[in-house]
Motif scaffolding. Structure first.
Motif, PDB file in Angstrom:
ATOM      1  N   SER A  83       0.806  -1.222   0.000  1.00 36.35           N
ATOM      2  CA  SER A  83       0.000   0.000   0.000  1.00 36.35           C
ATOM      3  C   SER A  83       0.846   1.282   0.000  1.00 36.35           C
ATOM      4  CB  SER A  83      -0.970  -0.010   1.188  1.00 36.35           C
ATOM      5  OG  SER A  83      -0.297  -0.368   2.369  1.00 36.35           O
ATOM      6  N   ASP A  85       2.522   4.297  -1.570  1.00 33.29           N
ATOM      7  CA  ASP A  85       2.291   5.018  -2.827  1.00 33.29           C
ATOM      8  C   ASP A  85       3.487   5.869  -3.238  1.00 33.29           C
ATOM      9  OD1 ASP A  85      -0.532   4.286  -3.192  1.00 33.29           O
ATOM     10  OD2 ASP A  85      -0.796   5.396  -1.318  1.00 33.29           O
ATOM     11  N   ALA A 148       2.280  14.475  -1.391  1.00 33.19           N
ATOM     12  CA  ALA A 148       0.890  14.292  -0.969  1.00 33.19           C
ATOM     13  C   ALA A 148      -0.055  14.117  -2.158  1.00 33.19           C
ATOM     14  CB  ALA A 148       0.451  15.469  -0.103  1.00 33.19           C
ATOM     15  N   ASP A 151      -1.053  10.472  -2.587  1.00 34.71           N
ATOM     16  CA  ASP A 151      -1.916   9.840  -1.595  1.00 34.71           C
ATOM     17  C   ASP A 151      -2.713  10.926  -0.868  1.00 34.71           C
ATOM     18  OD1 ASP A 151      -3.022   8.541   0.628  1.00 34.71           O
ATOM     19  OD2 ASP A 151      -1.346   7.120   0.775  1.00 34.71           O
ATOM     20  N   PRO A 152      -4.024  10.941  -1.053  1.00 33.60           N
ATOM     21  CA  PRO A 152      -4.849  12.006  -0.460  1.00 33.60           C
ATOM     22  C   PRO A 152      -4.887  11.964   1.070  1.00 33.60           C
ATOM     23  CG  PRO A 152      -6.224  10.317  -1.461  1.00 33.60           C
ATOM     24  CD  PRO A 152      -4.819   9.977  -1.820  1.00 33.60           C
ATOM     25  N   ASP A 153      -4.376  10.906   1.664  1.00 41.26           N
ATOM     26  CA  ASP A 153      -4.388  10.786   3.122  1.00 41.26           C
ATOM     27  C   ASP A 153      -3.217  11.518   3.781  1.00 41.26           C
ATOM     28  OD1 ASP A 153      -6.689   9.377   3.234  1.00 41.26           O
ATOM     29  OD2 ASP A 153      -5.795   7.423   3.624  1.00 41.26           O
ATOM     30  N   PHE A 154      -2.587  12.461   3.051  1.00 40.93           N
ATOM     31  CA  PHE A 154      -1.439  13.184   3.604  1.00 40.93           C
ATOM     32  C   PHE A 154      -1.598  14.696   3.491  1.00 40.93           C
ATOM     33  CE2 PHE A 154       0.346   9.001   3.232  1.00 40.93           C
ATOM     34  CZ  PHE A 154       1.176   8.934   4.346  1.00 40.93           C
ATOM     35  N   LEU A 203      -0.146  12.592  13.215  1.00 47.08           N
ATOM     36  CA  LEU A 203      -1.230  13.317  12.537  1.00 47.08           C
ATOM     37  C   LEU A 203      -0.747  14.606  11.869  1.00 47.08           C
ATOM     38  CD1 LEU A 203      -4.046  12.682  15.178  1.00 47.08           C
ATOM     39  CD2 LEU A 203      -3.841  11.651  12.901  1.00 47.08           C
ATOM     40  N   HIS A 206      -0.097  12.404   8.532  1.00 39.29           N
ATOM     41  CA  HIS A 206      -1.178  11.486   8.129  1.00 39.29           C
ATOM     42  C   HIS A 206      -2.540  12.098   8.409  1.00 39.29           C
ATOM     43  CE1 HIS A 206       1.203   7.715   7.517  1.00 39.29           C
ATOM     44  NE2 HIS A 206       2.033   8.299   8.341  1.00 39.29           N
ATOM     45  N   ILE A 207      -3.448  12.038   7.449  1.00 38.63           N
ATOM     46  CA  ILE A 207      -4.838  12.425   7.694  1.00 38.63           C
ATOM     47  C   ILE A 207      -5.601  11.134   7.958  1.00 38.63           C
ATOM     48  CG2 ILE A 207      -6.885  13.550   6.722  1.00 38.63           C
ATOM     49  CD1 ILE A 207      -4.943  15.125   4.872  1.00 38.63           C
ATOM     50  N   LYS A 208      -5.875  10.892   9.237  1.00 41.14           N
ATOM     51  CA  LYS A 208      -6.541   9.630   9.609  1.00 41.14           C
ATOM     52  C   LYS A 208      -7.635   9.922  10.620  1.00 41.14           C
ATOM     53  CE  LYS A 208      -4.174   6.361   7.412  1.00 41.14           C
ATOM     54  NZ  LYS A 208      -4.676   6.153   6.060  1.00 41.14           N
TER      55      LYS A 208
END
Ligand code: HEC
Ligand code: HEC
Ligand code: HEC
Ligand code: HEC
Length: 208
Positions: A83, A85, A148, A151-154, A203, A206-208
């Motif tokens: 996973s 990216d 980023a 991967d949109p989660d960053f 955080l 990481h956008i979680k």
């Protein structure tokens, strides 16, 4: 009321001053003068010398300023995952390599390029307990190009920083050990750039 508030803010500023005054490398575990096992260094009073030298510094690790520690020549297993990216380098670079010159456990902590005046040479017996080894596949990825858009989660990086965390390298986009760790400052143990209470450090990227 007003007076109390002013006094309160004065005390708050004093507290801040006090905090910044002690935020240095002396008496942390990176003050290697405290390591009594570094026998030939007994009597050495120089803190910086274990990592920096004013002259004739390392030319192989020129990415780390005036570097005085002998380089590691180990071969590493890098992090990999289906996973992932972003692009991870084939081997550690720059600042990470500087950390690993002590923290992979292959080079003794006192293997310096230049020894401070009066110190004759290394014992070569003090290998770090806090060693990551050369298998970095079980460690957070490093020498990784932060991007980023992959991967949109960053959180997006701005001016080679992500929420104040420094990215390294010539292109200013590399996640290295020094991105999460501040080698000179142990205010947030263990040498973290920011407190990880509530996973704040994680955080920051990481956008979680
Ligand atoms: C345990 C190793 C270590 C010791 C000891 C150490 N440094 Fe560093 N220093 C580093 C590393 C690694 C970097 C590059 C990574 C970074 O900037 O986070 C660095 C970067 C620097 C820089 C450039 C970046 C910056 O933060 O301004 C300066 C200046 C510096 N060190 C000064 C010093 C001085 C002065 C001392 C002694 C009081 C010292 N260092 C002790 C490892 C060390
Ligand atoms: C000159 C050798 C040297 C270098 C270079 C070095 N360290 Fe260390 N580090 C130590 C020693 C010695 C300790 C104390 C722990 C031990 O004895 O195993 C330590 C401890 C630590 C700890 C744990 C602190 C704790 O209280 O548990 C962290 C985190 C750490 N180092 C990160 C780094 C990072 C990140 C870098 C590069 C930016 C770096 N170190 C470079 C020698 C070094
Ligand atoms: C993504 C952030 C991040 C990166 C990159 C990172 N670290 Fe850490 N490291 C941490 C955090 C957070 C801790 C504290 C873990 C805890 O106490 O729960 C830690 C702990 C440590 C420790 C203390 C002992 C241990 O194993 O817990 C050492 C030593 C260390 N790191 C060295 C390094 C070195 C060397 C590198 C580069 C090869 C590196 N770190 C890269 C976040 C990072
Ligand atoms: C400087 C930014 C940054 C910080 C701080 C950071 N990470 Fe990461 N992390 C990344 C990047 C970039 C990747 C690679 C993501 C990718 O390529 O999909 C990554 C990868 C990961 C992965 C593996 C994802 C995969 O797909 O294999 C995990 C798990 C992870 N981080 C957890 C953490 C935790 C837990 C913390 C806090 C201790 C943390 N990260 C702190 C940037 C960061």
């Amino acid at each position: 009321m007003r007076r109390t508030a002013i006094l309160g803010s004065i005390f708050a500023s004093l507290a801040l001053l006090a905090t910044s005054a002690i935020a240095d490398i002396a008496n942390t575990s990176h003050d290697l003068r405290s390591q009594t096992t570094l026998l030939t260094q007994a009597g050495n009073t120089q803190i910086c010398a274990y990592c920096h030298t004013p002259h004739n510094a390392s030319t192989t690790n020129s990415t780390t300023p005036l570097w005085n520690h002998q380089d590691t020549v180990a071969t590493y297993t890098m992090y990999s995952s289906p996973s992932l990216d972003m692009t991870i380098a084939g081997s550690p670079a720059g600042v990470s390599l500087a950390c690993l010159s002590c923290h992979d456990g292959t080079v003794a902590a006192d293997q310096l390029i230049n020894f401070p005046t009066g110190i004759t040479g290394p014992d070569g017996i003090f290998f770090l307990g806090d060693s990551l080894g050369t298998d970095l596949s079980n460690d957070h990825p490093i020498s990784l190009t932060y991007n980023a858009t992959q991967d949109p989660d960053f959180v997006a990086a701005v001016n080679s920083q992500v929420n104040g965390l420094q990215l390294f390298g010539g292109t200013g986009d590399q996640v290295e050990c020094g991105t999460c760790h501040s080698v000179h400052d142990n205010t947030n143990e263990p040498f973290l750039r920011m407190s990880n209470a509530g996973s704040a450090l994680c955080l920051a990227c990481h956008i979680k």
